[in-house]
Write a protein that holds these residues in place. Sequence first.
Motif, short mmCIF file in Angstrom:
data_model
loop_
_atom_site.label_atom_id
_atom_site.label_comp_id
_atom_site.label_asym_id
_atom_site.label_seq_id
_atom_site.Cartn_x
_atom_site.Cartn_y
_atom_site.Cartn_z
N TYR A 1 0.83 -1.20 0.00
CA TYR A 1 0.00 0.00 0.00
C TYR A 1 0.87 1.26 0.00
O TYR A 1 0.64 2.19 -0.76
N VAL B 1 -4.56 -4.86 -3.34
CA VAL B 1 -6.01 -4.93 -3.12
C VAL B 1 -6.76 -5.79 -4.14
O VAL B 1 -7.92 -6.11 -3.92
N GLN C 1 -8.16 -5.05 -6.89
CA GLN C 1 -9.29 -4.36 -7.53
C GLN C 1 -8.75 -3.15 -8.27
O GLN C 1 -8.38 -2.14 -7.67
N TYR D 1 -10.66 0.23 -7.66
CA TYR D 1 -10.31 0.91 -6.41
C TYR D 1 -8.97 1.61 -6.52
O TYR D 1 -8.83 2.76 -6.08
N LYS E 1 -15.33 0.79 -1.65
CA LYS E 1 -14.48 -0.20 -0.97
C LYS E 1 -15.30 -1.18 -0.14
O LYS E 1 -14.86 -2.29 0.10
#
Length: 115
Positions: free
Chosen positions: A3, A64, A66, A69, A113
């Motif tokens: 992240y 993640v 995705q 996102y 999310k």
Amino acid sequence: MLYLISFALMFAGLTCINIIFSYQSKHISPHFWSTLKFQLLMLPLFLVANLGVGYGVKFGMKAVNQLGYVLIVAKCIEVLISIWMGYWFMKEAPSWKTWTGLAVIIIGVILVKQR
């Protein structure tokens, strides 16, 4: 950890791109040849910035899983950087409408999310 790496790469790349365009709008003549010369000189910086954004998205995808996102977060980062560039280069102070828009975007990210 992914992240943080993803966020840092996207932030650095998007900041570099927005600084180049902000500088161009403020200090470079709008005539074609001076703009072309400036853009050609900035190609190495654009390459590095685009690599940063690309790898930021790639690491974000690993974190993640995705893409939607990750790209929404990238756009939110870019909106914040755009407000910063407007203040830095053009001395534009964000109004309450700007902050309301940012709040709507943040609420949207939270809703996206959630599962």
